[in-house]
Design a protein around this motif. Structure first.
Motif, short mmCIF file in Angstrom:
data_model
loop_
_atom_site.label_atom_id
_atom_site.label_comp_id
_atom_site.label_asym_id
_atom_site.label_seq_id
_atom_site.Cartn_x
_atom_site.Cartn_y
_atom_site.Cartn_z
N THR A 84 5.53 5.23 2.41
CA THR A 84 5.07 6.59 2.70
C THR A 84 5.81 7.60 1.84
N TYR A 112 -3.64 12.24 1.73
CA TYR A 112 -4.13 13.16 2.73
C TYR A 112 -3.78 14.58 2.30
N LYS A 169 0.84 -1.18 0.00
CA LYS A 169 0.00 0.00 0.00
C LYS A 169 0.89 1.24 0.00
N ASP A 172 2.03 -0.44 9.52
CA ASP A 172 1.26 -1.37 8.70
C ASP A 172 2.05 -1.85 7.48
N SER A 217 -4.17 2.89 -2.08
CA SER A 217 -3.40 4.14 -2.11
C SER A 217 -4.19 5.20 -1.36
N TYR A 218 -3.50 5.90 -0.48
CA TYR A 218 -4.10 6.94 0.34
C TYR A 218 -3.46 8.29 -0.02
N ASP A 248 3.11 0.15 5.02
CA ASP A 248 2.82 0.96 3.85
C ASP A 248 4.05 1.79 3.45
N ARG A 271 1.38 5.10 11.94
CA ARG A 271 0.38 4.04 11.77
C ARG A 271 0.50 3.39 10.39
N HIS A 272 0.70 4.21 9.39
CA HIS A 272 0.89 3.65 8.05
C HIS A 272 2.21 2.88 7.96
N GLN A 273 3.24 3.44 8.53
CA GLN A 273 4.54 2.75 8.46
C GLN A 273 4.52 1.44 9.24
N ALA A 327 0.91 5.35 1.06
CA ALA A 327 0.30 6.46 1.79
C ALA A 327 1.02 7.75 1.42
#
Length: 227
Positions: free
Chosen positions: A108, A182, A3, A104, A179-180, A106, A100-102, A5
């Motif tokens: 970044t 923000y 994923k 998981d 894919s996120y 993901d 939190r993403h890292q 982010a």
């Protein structure tokens, strides 16, 4: 599948605009004529907020200012800027979101219209290795020439730069399981529209209205509210 982010920086991970604050900082330390600079800087900032900024015109102004000084002096000022302005502004909520993403697993990435000189140390402070930012042209000594390189990562230019960054790694956005992105600004609607998980983060009024119409989630990061 992995994923991705992606984070905007100013008013998204930071509760301020690092580009604008850098201008205020160099005025405050007496590096440049404050009156003349602040008039132009404030005008560009208003254009950015309104979505009418010409990114090449702004970068010519920003990089032209940097080109007046040797890189060693600029780097020393930037360390002071980080200590006095940026590090005190970094909020635990933003650090926690990235972590939190890292945690998981993901990948970044920060993508910002602000230039690399200002933002590279900030990305490092967040523990994010990947950065897409406005790129200055440097001479053989590493000093700024006053010119920019490539397509500014502003508006649809963020999509162009992201696709180029992915292509350099033999990847496409579609290769990621999710894919996120923000962001706080309507300027980033082009990129928000192509990720699987757009998140209007601390959104301005124009983005908030668009997010409601599209059914996108809204995150008030610094008040820790998710709708």
């Amino acid at each position: 599948m992995s994923k991705l982010a992606i984070f905007d920086l100013d008013h998204t991970l930071l509760p301020l605009d690092s580009d604008y604050e850098w201008g205020q900082f160099i005025c405050r330390i007496g590096a440049i004529d404050a009156a003349a600079f602040e008039v132009r800087n404030a005008a560009f900032y208003l254009q950015y907020q309104n979505g009418t900024l010409d990114p090449l015109e702004y970068l010519e102004f920003a990089f032209g200012t940097l080109a007046r000084f040797p890189r060693t002096e600029l780097d020393a000022w930037h360390q002071q800027f980080m200590h006095e302005v940026i590090l005190p502004a970094i909020r635990p909520e933003a650090v926690a979101l990235v972590k939190r993403h890292q945690d998981d697993g993901d990948e970044t990435l920060i993508i910002t219209a602000t230039n690399r000189f200002i933002t590279a140390p900030i990305a490092h402070a967040f523990g994010i290795a990947n950065l897409i930012a406005a790129e200055p042209e440097l001479d053989h000594a590493g000093d700024f020439t006053g010119k920019s390189r490539g397509t500014p990562p502003f508006g649809p230019g963020k999509v162009t730069n992201l696709n180029a960054w992915l292509a350099a790694q033999d990847q496409r956005l579609e290769d990621f399981g999710a894919s996120y992105f923000y962001s706080d600004s309507q300027n980033d609607i082009p990129l928000l529209s192509i990720v699987t998980h757009p998140v209007a983060t601390n959104p301005n009024d124009l983005l908030a209205a668009h997010a409601r119409a599209q059914g996108w989630p809204t995150l008030d990061l610094f008040n820790n509210q998710h709708q």
